[in-house]
Scaffold this active site. Sequence first.
Site, PDB file in Angstrom:
ATOM      1  N   ASN A  58      -3.066  12.821  -2.431  1.00  0.00           N
ATOM      2  CA  ASN A  58      -4.056  12.861  -3.852  1.00  0.00           C
ATOM      3  C   ASN A  58      -4.678  14.106  -3.770  1.00  0.00           C
ATOM      4  OD1 ASN A  58      -4.724  11.583  -6.530  1.00  0.00           O
ATOM      5  ND2 ASN A  58      -5.639  10.149  -5.612  1.00  0.00           N
ATOM      6  N   GLU A 118      -4.976   2.687  -4.018  1.00  0.00           N
ATOM      7  CA  GLU A 118      -3.896   2.715  -4.263  1.00  0.00           C
ATOM      8  C   GLU A 118      -2.895   1.308  -3.154  1.00  0.00           C
ATOM      9  OE1 GLU A 118      -4.676   4.130   0.213  1.00  0.00           O
ATOM     10  OE2 GLU A 118      -5.118   4.575  -1.912  1.00  0.00           O
ATOM     11  N   ASP A 176       0.725  -1.335   0.316  1.00  0.00           N
ATOM     12  CA  ASP A 176      -0.062   0.149   0.089  1.00  0.00           C
ATOM     13  C   ASP A 176       1.450   0.824   0.437  1.00  0.00           C
ATOM     14  OD1 ASP A 176      -1.250   2.073   2.080  1.00  0.00           O
ATOM     15  OD2 ASP A 176      -3.291   0.966   0.990  1.00  0.00           O
ATOM     16  N   ASP A 182      -2.832   9.953 -10.138  1.00  0.00           N
ATOM     17  CA  ASP A 182      -2.860   8.481 -11.425  1.00  0.00           C
ATOM     18  C   ASP A 182      -1.391   8.421 -11.618  1.00  0.00           C
ATOM     19  OD1 ASP A 182      -5.081   8.999 -11.005  1.00  0.00           O
ATOM     20  OD2 ASP A 182      -6.221  10.080 -13.163  1.00  0.00           O
TER      21      ASP A 182
END
Length: 616
Positions: free
Chosen positions: A492, A528, A484, A501
Amino acid sequence: MPAESRPSPDLEPTLGELPRAKTGAESTPGAIATSKPASDLPWKTVFEAALDTMLIVDHEGVCIEANRAACGLLELPRQALVGRQIADFLLPGANPEGLWQGFVAAGQMRGDLLLRLDSGAVKTVEFAATAHIYPKHHLAILRDITERKRTEAERNALSHQLEQWVISSSEKLQRTEAALRLQQQRVDSILNSLECVVWSVHPTTLETIYVNAAAEVLYGYTAEAFLSNPSLWFSCIHPEDEPLLKADIRTLRDDTRIDREYRIFRSDGSQRWVRGQARLVRNAAGQPTRIDGTTTDISDRKQAELALQNHQATQQAILDAIPDLMMRVNKNGDILNLISGGEITLYGPIPGDRHQSVYVSFPHDLADQRMHYVQLALVTGTRQRYEHAIEINGELRYEESRVVPLSQDEVLVIVRDITDRKQAEAIQADLNQKLQRVNAELNRLATVDGLTEIANRRSFDQALDLEWQRARRQQKSLALILCDIDYFKPYNDNYGHLAGDDCLRQVAQVLNTVVQRPGDLVARYGGEEFVLLLPDTTLEGAVGIIEKIQAAIAQCHLPHAYSNVARVITLSFGVVCHRPSVKEHSPRELVHRTDLALYQAKAQGRNCYVVGDSLS
């Protein structure tokens, strides 16, 4: 306060311990009606420890008490909140006076509310208000739901985008399928216009895969009859010729081609001579997929050949009726005579009253090819067949020639125009290639994550089931790693979704570069999170993979100013290695243990890995 919707049950005030107001002078407005300071009240500890915002206001809507959560929500110290009008925090046009009077009259109110802070920020809160918890003093409980509302809005927007993408993809697929059906109809139309029977059967069972409409003309049976009855083909063959045909089919395994003339019986019992040609088709892996072939009615030609042996005049009449071009050629390449029914367009007119060399009015290389097969037929005494292309008047045409020895010095060359058949074969081949490309693209879309271009969750689930069963059968270790990206949400939120992204794509590329064995799989697990499936891998090997990934991620130097563990992107890992027993039929527990290990890695501060407990 406007009553918009009912908040969660856990917002209900639990203030049963609050004292009721005393009568007389102790109930004066603007002060808490109690005989001792508010800090000494028995409910003060609950009031201050509450996680939700709690405000006590007087009958004029002025705040006279606020807990620590209220200071955090409204971004003001308690000294600044006490004495402020609640209406100061409402947006313009909220009609605070009317709302206040309605609340006091009703005694309770709950719903959602927009608050404007002194900094200009606007927050969305759930509230539950109770009037007269003691005379002329009221309690308001608030909970910040700004982030939840934003998340719900983003989720709804993403859901709408996904729905639109699915609709668009479905429409594209429907258009592609319609185009393929149209092309198939065109190919069927071309094949059904041919006089010869075009067919395709299974290489082992000989079940009919395809047959054109000419089958009914030649055999008297419909195409549907051949499709439903695999043995119908051989039931039509003359008993004396059936063993030859079956022997020919066996030779197809050596990639030879069948070219045989034999007799058949039509559905009405009449006998016909046919010429059957076939070849074995293999897929890209070299496995046989079908046998394709054609069957042509040669009864007229066979009758002509038999008549040729008995009577010259009858022979000439029959040969004139045959549409194929026929010529007698000697060993020197001289055309002794030429017979054509007028339907051959591969050549211009050739005088039939005098000898003419095959090299006249014919390309030199094709003339050499023809003479090669003429000499081969004369030497071996066997019939020869070949095909070639020729350009006539700017148009590419195809012809098939059969060379039949008549004597030691002469052969009979029979030429047939097969341009239509070649074109039909080319169209069918092109259609098959397009269909294969469409199937490949659909399979890729179903198994590849669109953002990171690695395997998706569906592909991982399928691979996990297969590798689990293989490991169970072979009693080998199966390692699973879940990883992760640490603090990806702040990344983000601060760098933007496009940067997020791009970060996901770079991490996926690193994982795919480190994991290189053919049997290993890297997939996007969701959000993620990524998953690595490592068959026949020990725990030491899996840990080695994690350490390589950590080193590779560190070398990327992907900046992350909002991480609490480093100034660059880092990963947390959970890993479990297990050898399934014969009684373990599902890998669900392996995934669960690996997920718990990842959770422990996050709890231990992230940017690390935790080895989960083995299933045993």
